[in-house]
Design a protein around this motif. Structure first.
Motif, PDB file in Angstrom:
ATOM      1  N   LYS A 150      -4.106  -7.848 -11.977  1.00 48.26           N
ATOM      2  CA  LYS A 150      -3.934  -9.292 -11.987  1.00 48.26           C
ATOM      3  C   LYS A 150      -2.440  -9.784 -12.239  1.00 48.26           C
ATOM      4  CE  LYS A 150      -8.786 -10.306 -12.546  1.00 48.26           C
ATOM      5  NZ  LYS A 150      -9.759 -11.033 -13.310  1.00 48.26           N
ATOM      6  N   ILE A 151      -2.010 -10.832 -11.413  1.00 47.95           N
ATOM      7  CA  ILE A 151      -0.650 -11.412 -11.898  1.00 47.95           C
ATOM      8  C   ILE A 151      -0.930 -12.845 -11.555  1.00 47.95           C
ATOM      9  CG2 ILE A 151       1.524 -11.518 -11.023  1.00 47.95           C
ATOM     10  CD1 ILE A 151       1.512  -8.763  -9.709  1.00 47.95           C
ATOM     11  N   GLY A 152      -0.440 -13.621 -12.781  1.00 48.45           N
ATOM     12  CA  GLY A 152      -0.381 -14.872 -12.776  1.00 48.45           C
ATOM     13  C   GLY A 152       1.058 -15.322 -12.754  1.00 48.45           C
ATOM     14  N   SER A 175       1.802  -4.135  -2.962  1.00 46.39           N
ATOM     15  CA  SER A 175       0.279  -3.768  -3.103  1.00 46.39           C
ATOM     16  C   SER A 175      -0.076  -2.614  -1.928  1.00 46.39           C
ATOM     17  CB  SER A 175      -0.749  -4.785  -3.254  1.00 46.39           C
ATOM     18  OG  SER A 175      -0.840  -5.373  -1.977  1.00 46.39           O
ATOM     19  N   ARG A 176       0.456  -3.029  -0.805  1.00 44.98           N
ATOM     20  CA  ARG A 176       0.000  -1.693   0.426  1.00 44.98           C
ATOM     21  C   ARG A 176       1.040  -0.674   0.202  1.00 44.98           C
ATOM     22  NH1 ARG A 176       0.068  -6.479   4.937  1.00 44.98           N
ATOM     23  NH2 ARG A 176      -2.045  -7.106   4.683  1.00 44.98           N
ATOM     24  N   ILE A 183      -3.772  -5.648  -5.760  1.00 42.38           N
ATOM     25  CA  ILE A 183      -3.180  -6.812  -6.552  1.00 42.38           C
ATOM     26  C   ILE A 183      -3.931  -7.894  -6.269  1.00 42.38           C
ATOM     27  CG2 ILE A 183      -1.085  -8.150  -7.029  1.00 42.38           C
ATOM     28  CD1 ILE A 183       0.586  -5.366  -6.444  1.00 42.38           C
ATOM     29  N   GLU A 184      -4.400  -8.861  -7.355  1.00 43.12           N
ATOM     30  CA  GLU A 184      -4.813 -10.102  -7.363  1.00 43.12           C
ATOM     31  C   GLU A 184      -3.900 -11.004  -7.985  1.00 43.12           C
ATOM     32  OE1 GLU A 184      -8.879 -12.452  -8.851  1.00 43.12           O
ATOM     33  OE2 GLU A 184      -8.808 -10.279  -9.092  1.00 43.12           O
TER      34      GLU A 184
END
Length: 48
Positions: free
Chosen positions: A2-4, A27-28, A34-35
């Motif tokens: 998770k990334i903010g 992410s790919r 990755i959210e």
């Protein structure tokens, strides 16, 4: 993962779209999920 991202997302800003695209591309390439979420700056100021 998770990334903010702290910032006021505006889809009309090419740099912010590029940030989203870079996260998706990474992410790919890495083969991971990755959210990410844009966190408005007003939210962070209220927490202080």
């Amino acid at each position: 993962m998770k990334i903010g991202i702290v910032g006021d997302f505006r889809p009309e800003y090419p740099s912010q779209i590029a940030t989203n695209d870079a996260l998706i591309h990474s992410s790919r390439k890495l083969g991971i999920f990755i959210e990410y979420e844009w966190i408005p700056t007003a939210t962070k100021i209220k927490q202080l």
